[in-house]
Write an enzyme that holds these catalytic residues in place. Structure first.
Site, mmCIF file in Angstrom:
data_model
loop_
_atom_site.group_PDB
_atom_site.id
_atom_site.type_symbol
_atom_site.label_atom_id
_atom_site.label_comp_id
_atom_site.label_asym_id
_atom_site.label_seq_id
_atom_site.Cartn_x
_atom_site.Cartn_y
_atom_site.Cartn_z
ATOM 1 N NE ARG A 194 49.206 26.150 37.635
ATOM 2 C CZ ARG A 194 49.232 27.393 37.513
ATOM 3 N NH1 ARG A 194 50.488 28.040 37.943
ATOM 4 N NH2 ARG A 194 48.278 28.061 37.316
ATOM 5 C CG ASP B 71 42.303 26.407 32.293
ATOM 6 O OD1 ASP B 71 41.919 26.669 33.459
ATOM 7 O OD2 ASP B 71 41.842 26.679 31.181
ATOM 8 C CG HIS C 111 46.839 36.741 34.376
ATOM 9 N ND1 HIS C 111 45.878 36.518 35.498
ATOM 10 C CD2 HIS C 111 47.151 37.866 34.392
ATOM 11 C CE1 HIS C 111 45.708 37.484 36.082
ATOM 12 N NE2 HIS C 111 46.271 38.633 35.376
ATOM 13 C CG ASN D 282 32.676 33.807 42.592
ATOM 14 O OD1 ASN D 282 33.441 33.506 41.601
ATOM 15 N ND2 ASN D 282 32.986 33.870 43.878
ATOM 16 C CD GLU E 11 33.724 31.310 48.188
ATOM 17 O OE1 GLU E 11 33.389 30.522 49.107
ATOM 18 O OE2 GLU E 11 34.965 31.596 47.806
HETATM 19 C C1 BV8 Z 1 50.783 43.975 37.055
HETATM 20 C C2 BV8 Z 1 49.511 33.506 36.244
HETATM 21 C C3 BV8 Z 1 51.218 46.228 35.994
HETATM 22 C C4 BV8 Z 1 50.549 32.731 37.326
HETATM 23 C C5 BV8 Z 1 48.333 35.010 37.822
HETATM 24 C C6 BV8 Z 1 46.684 47.292 41.508
HETATM 25 C C7 BV8 Z 1 46.956 47.598 40.336
HETATM 26 C C8 BV8 Z 1 47.749 46.868 39.410
HETATM 27 C C9 BV8 Z 1 48.549 46.099 39.969
HETATM 28 C C10 BV8 Z 1 48.467 45.808 41.349
HETATM 29 C C11 BV8 Z 1 47.616 46.392 42.108
HETATM 30 N N1 BV8 Z 1 47.690 45.764 43.299
HETATM 31 C C12 BV8 Z 1 48.545 44.779 43.512
HETATM 32 C C13 BV8 Z 1 49.062 44.612 42.240
HETATM 33 C C14 BV8 Z 1 50.241 43.871 41.966
HETATM 34 C C15 BV8 Z 1 49.508 42.319 41.535
HETATM 35 C C16 BV8 Z 1 48.684 41.901 42.461
HETATM 36 O O1 BV8 Z 1 47.483 41.880 41.745
HETATM 37 N N2 BV8 Z 1 48.744 41.297 43.457
HETATM 38 C C17 BV8 Z 1 47.821 40.587 44.020
HETATM 39 C C18 BV8 Z 1 48.365 39.549 44.943
HETATM 40 C C19 BV8 Z 1 47.260 41.732 45.328
HETATM 41 N N3 BV8 Z 1 49.204 42.373 40.234
HETATM 42 C C20 BV8 Z 1 50.304 42.123 39.297
HETATM 43 O O2 BV8 Z 1 51.527 41.941 39.346
HETATM 44 C C21 BV8 Z 1 49.777 42.132 37.752
HETATM 45 N N4 BV8 Z 1 50.678 42.867 37.038
HETATM 46 O O3 BV8 Z 1 49.778 44.986 37.743
HETATM 47 O O4 BV8 Z 1 51.451 44.927 36.274
HETATM 48 C C22 BV8 Z 1 50.413 46.719 35.184
HETATM 49 C C23 BV8 Z 1 49.179 46.561 35.036
HETATM 50 C C24 BV8 Z 1 48.476 47.026 34.233
HETATM 51 C C25 BV8 Z 1 49.093 47.675 32.890
HETATM 52 C C26 BV8 Z 1 50.413 47.809 32.910
HETATM 53 C C27 BV8 Z 1 51.192 47.213 34.164
HETATM 54 C C28 BV8 Z 1 49.995 40.600 37.477
HETATM 55 C C29 BV8 Z 1 49.308 39.638 37.674
HETATM 56 C C30 BV8 Z 1 49.101 38.332 37.091
HETATM 57 C C31 BV8 Z 1 49.610 37.297 38.182
HETATM 58 N N5 BV8 Z 1 49.800 35.954 37.387
HETATM 59 N N6 BV8 Z 1 48.480 33.968 37.151
HETATM 60 C C32 BV8 Z 1 49.682 31.349 37.234
HETATM 61 O O5 BV8 Z 1 48.537 31.209 37.170
HETATM 62 O O6 BV8 Z 1 50.678 30.713 37.870
HETATM 63 S S1 BV8 Z 1 47.375 35.770 38.558
HETATM 64 C C33 BV8 Z 1 46.575 33.989 39.231
HETATM 65 O O7 BV8 Z 1 46.169 34.444 40.601
HETATM 66 C C34 BV8 Z 1 45.496 33.838 38.341
HETATM 67 O O8 BV8 Z 1 45.843 33.987 37.205
HETATM 68 C C35 BV8 Z 1 44.371 34.540 38.831
HETATM 69 O O9 BV8 Z 1 44.242 35.698 38.227
HETATM 70 C C36 BV8 Z 1 44.723 34.883 40.086
HETATM 71 C C37 BV8 Z 1 43.892 33.963 41.054
HETATM 72 O O10 BV8 Z 1 42.493 34.561 40.883
HETATM 73 P P1 BV8 Z 1 41.140 33.780 40.735
HETATM 74 O O11 BV8 Z 1 41.242 33.407 39.349
HETATM 75 O O12 BV8 Z 1 40.325 34.777 41.197
HETATM 76 O O13 BV8 Z 1 41.361 32.559 41.669
HETATM 77 P P2 BV8 Z 1 40.881 32.554 43.277
HETATM 78 O O14 BV8 Z 1 41.437 31.098 43.886
HETATM 79 O O15 BV8 Z 1 41.686 33.758 43.946
HETATM 80 O O16 BV8 Z 1 39.518 32.736 43.328
HETATM 81 C C38 BV8 Z 1 38.576 31.756 42.821
HETATM 82 C C39 BV8 Z 1 37.257 32.202 42.744
HETATM 83 O O17 BV8 Z 1 36.265 31.127 42.139
HETATM 84 C C40 BV8 Z 1 36.704 32.250 44.123
HETATM 85 O O18 BV8 Z 1 35.962 33.344 44.550
HETATM 86 C C41 BV8 Z 1 35.900 31.042 44.397
HETATM 87 O O19 BV8 Z 1 34.621 31.552 45.373
HETATM 88 C C42 BV8 Z 1 35.179 30.895 43.136
HETATM 89 N N7 BV8 Z 1 34.829 29.514 42.744
HETATM 90 C C43 BV8 Z 1 35.501 28.319 43.345
HETATM 91 N N8 BV8 Z 1 34.947 27.150 42.835
HETATM 92 C C44 BV8 Z 1 33.753 27.523 41.755
HETATM 93 C C45 BV8 Z 1 33.924 29.073 41.770
HETATM 94 N N9 BV8 Z 1 33.159 29.846 41.072
HETATM 95 C C46 BV8 Z 1 32.206 28.980 40.551
HETATM 96 N N10 BV8 Z 1 32.200 27.876 40.153
HETATM 97 C C47 BV8 Z 1 32.951 27.086 41.066
HETATM 98 N N11 BV8 Z 1 32.764 25.683 40.941
#
Ligand code: BV8
Length: 272
Positions: A64, A124, A139, A235, A237
């Site tokens: 990446r 990125d 992130h 977005n 969708e």
């Molecule tokens: C944490 C780096 C504690 C890695 C990433 C509730 C509260 C707190 C935590 C949690 C919670 N529930 C669950 C958790 C734990 C966890 C979590 O969220 N798990 C998920 C799976 C449920 N969260 C964590 O562990 C976080 N840490 O909570 O620590 C804390 C919190 C606060 C304060 C103190 C302590 C850490 C999470 C970070 C993980 N790392 N990235 C890497 O990149 O390799 S996350 C990674 O996935 C991305 O960075 C991004 O954030 C995420 C993907 O999400 P999106 O960017 O939305 O991408 P996705 O494909 O899902 O969606 C794309 C969208 O774009 C779609 O809707 C699509 O329709 C749209 N789209 C597509 N094309 C287009 C478009 N829109 C417009 N135009 C287009 N052309």
């Protein structure tokens, strides 16, 4: 009117996700060609995965990192940079180019009260490449590696730093490694104090290209709305948290966002 009230402009906070970079050719996480396809999140984006199988994780990130060399910002990234220069008011120093996390936290705090703050979940470098300066990469950033012992963060994007089959050793300790400077699942995101400071003061939250799956970023729209902000989504969708938005514009960000920004800047012109 999005950005004008009597007595000065409103504060705009923007949150972006993988969707804004899709039209630059970088895969999203949950699309069919998504990044996670072929890899379970647990296999590549957790500290446990790094301990269990560092070669797999290193390879996943090195590919990446290398991909950054062949992508450019798209019109959506450029539109946000235009919006920032039109409405921000504070002068902001350059982001650190190496050092410790505290230095970045300080930099993000320095503009968290400005009228424009851009929070990205993306790792990125396309927002910076488009000219965005008031940027909090919550992130982490693919361009940087972090020593797992000393915590020093260094930008390492030369050819010799991008070999997927070759670790980069820590400079401070025998046997230590440089790890991706990325927030993995279970790790605390960066810049949270500056982020909540900006969210609490936001008059408008603009969210672009994110599914709202991942927290705490997925909850920012609720925080901003609870503080009276107007919430706008661009977005492809409707995401899972669609009901939280006052205004939704569906379509590719590179098409939708530039015309929205033109409209808002014209309003700003008229208002000024
Ligand atoms: C944490 C780096 C504690 C890695 C990433 C509730 C509260 C707190 C935590 C949690 C919670 N529930 C669950 C958790 C734990 C966890 C979590 O969220 N798990 C998920 C799976 C449920 N969260 C964590 O562990 C976080 N840490 O909570 O620590 C804390 C919190 C606060 C304060 C103190 C302590 C850490 C999470 C970070 C993980 N790392 N990235 C890497 O990149 O390799 S996350 C990674 O996935 C991305 O960075 C991004 O954030 C995420 C993907 O999400 P999106 O960017 O939305 O991408 P996705 O494909 O899902 O969606 C794309 C969208 O774009 C779609 O809707 C699509 O329709 C749209 N789209 C597509 N094309 C287009 C478009 N829109 C417009 N135009 C287009 N052309």
């Amino acid at each position: 009117m999005l950005l004008r009230t009597d007595g000065g402009g409103k504060r705009l906070v923007v949150l972006t996700g993988a969707g804004i970079s899709a039209e630059s050719g970088l895969p999203t996480f949950r699309g069919d060609d998504g990044l996670w396809a072929g890899h379970r999140i647990e296999d590549v984006a957790t500290p446990q995965a790094w301990i269990r199988n560092p070669e797999l994780v290193w390879r996943f990130y090195q590919l990446r990192r290398r991909a950054l060399l062949r992508v450019e910002p798209n019109p959506a990234h450029i539109a946000l940079a235009r919006l920032e220069s039109a409405i921000s008011r504070m002068t902001v120093g350059d982001a650190p180019d190496s050092g410790y996390l505290e230095q970045w936290e300080e930099h993000w705090e320095s503009f968290s009260n400005d009228r424009f703050v851009l929070i990205t979940q993306n790792v990125d470098d396309l927002h910076s490449a488009a000219g965005s300066a008031r940027l909090i990469p919550m992130h982490g950033q693919l361009r940087f590696l972090r020593c797992e012992h000393s915590g020093v963060i260094i930008e390492m994007m030369d050819e010799q730093h991008l070999d997927p089959d070759c670790f980069i050793l820590s400079s401070v300790r025998e046997g230590g490694l440089m790890r991706p400077h990325i927030v993995w699942f279970g790790e605390q995101p960066f810049g949270m104090h500056a982020i909540y400071n900006a969210l609490y003061k936001a008059d408008v939250l603009l969210v672009v290209g994110t599914s709202g799956h991942v927290y705490p970023a997925g909850g920012f729209v609720h925080e901003a709305a609870a503080n009276g902000a107007r919430t706008i989504l661009v977005n492809l969708e409707a995401p899972q948290n669609a009901e939280a938005f006052d205004e939704i514009h569906l379509g590719p960000a590179a098409d939708v966002l530039p015309s929205l920004v033109d409209e808002w800047l014209a309003e700003l012109e008229q208002g000024s």
